[in-house]
Scaffold this motif. Structure first.
Motif, short mmCIF file in Angstrom:
data_model
loop_
_atom_site.label_atom_id
_atom_site.label_comp_id
_atom_site.label_asym_id
_atom_site.label_seq_id
_atom_site.Cartn_x
_atom_site.Cartn_y
_atom_site.Cartn_z
N SER A 91 -9.13 4.83 2.02
CA SER A 91 -8.82 3.43 2.26
C SER A 91 -8.37 3.14 3.68
N ARG A 92 -8.18 4.17 4.50
CA ARG A 92 -7.73 3.94 5.88
C ARG A 92 -8.79 3.14 6.63
N GLU A 93 -8.34 2.15 7.42
CA GLU A 93 -9.26 1.16 7.98
C GLU A 93 -10.03 1.65 9.19
N GLN A 132 -8.29 8.87 -2.67
CA GLN A 132 -8.53 7.43 -2.64
C GLN A 132 -7.74 6.77 -1.51
N ALA A 181 0.81 -1.22 0.00
CA ALA A 181 0.00 0.00 0.00
C ALA A 181 0.85 1.27 0.00
N ASN A 214 -3.25 -2.09 -2.50
CA ASN A 214 -4.40 -2.37 -1.63
C ASN A 214 -3.98 -2.29 -0.16
N THR A 215 -4.94 -1.99 0.68
CA THR A 215 -4.68 -1.86 2.12
C THR A 215 -5.37 -2.96 2.91
#
Length: 226
Positions: free
Chosen positions: A88-90, A84, A58, A203-204
């Motif tokens: 994407s941070r969880e 974007q 990532a 991808n994260t």
């Protein structure tokens, strides 16, 4: 590597850089609370896992591609990619972390007049701003090679994780240094993997990190902000 490039890289990777990274553990403290991290071996496994299965997929490839966009002066693509990445941070903590450090690094870069005037204007217009995009700007502004920039970012991340583990596990200083020495080869591999990653493969996906980070938001006792 030119000496000017090396000193710029050391500056960007320094734990003394006033951007607040020391106050975050990126889920490590929650891992300690859940007893996933209990000693030097489990702390080392956590950090090496983070390098290979989080950063290498990532943040590191993202920085590489953002550096290319900064070199092309493609402000539209930089802004779109940054939005974007932030999305994407969880968890809320991880999002606040990247935005706070990104903001701090932006203020430093603008105050020290890094890069060209047009690039600084594009940087100043990014609100919010992620840490990797701000780091990519700084690396591009100093004309640092992508592989060296990624290695410096990864080492700074690992060093910060070790510092957090020394406080939270807790570990001794020598144990922390052993973890960093062992991480050198992992960083090399993570950088090589990142440089082979095209933008559409970033991808994260790291479910347990997201779970631990979300738990940390309501953890009873905390030393760190994430």
């Amino acid at each position: 590597m030119r000496l000017t490039e090396l000193t710029a890289l050391l500056h960007l990777a320094s734990p003394a850089l006033p951007i607040g990274a020391f106050s975050y553990s990126q889920g490590l403290e929650a891992g300690v609370d859940a007893q996933w991290i209990v000693d030097a071996d489990s702390a080392s496994a956590w950090i090496e896992d983070g390098l290979m299965h989080v950063l290498a997929r990532a943040e590191l490839p993202f920085i590489s591609h953002q550096m290319e966009r900064w070199h092309r002066h493609d402000a539209t693509a930089i802004a779109a990619a940054d939005r974007q990445f932030i999305a994407s941070r969880e968890s809320a903590e991880l999002r606040r972390e990247t935005e706070q450090i990104g903001w701090s690094l932006k203020q430093l870069a603008l105050s020290l007049a890094w890069g060209g005037e047009a690039s600084r204007a594009a940087l100043g217009a990014l609100t919010p701003l992620s840490q990797p995009t701000a780091f990519a700007f700084a690396a591009a502004a100093h004309d640092i090679a992508a592989d060296a920039a990624l290695a410096a970012y990864a080492f700074a991340w690992a060093e910060n994780q070790v510092a957090a583990a020394i406080k939270a596990v807790p570990l001794g200083q020598l144990a922390g240094q052993r973890i960093l020495v062992a991480a050198r080869a992992v960083i090399d591999e993570a950088v090589a993997r990142a440089l082979r990653t095209p933008p559409d493969r970033i991808n994260t996906f790291s479910p347990m990190l997201g779970v631990f980070s979300a738990r940390h938001e309501t953890q009873y006792s905390r030393l760190f902000r994430s």
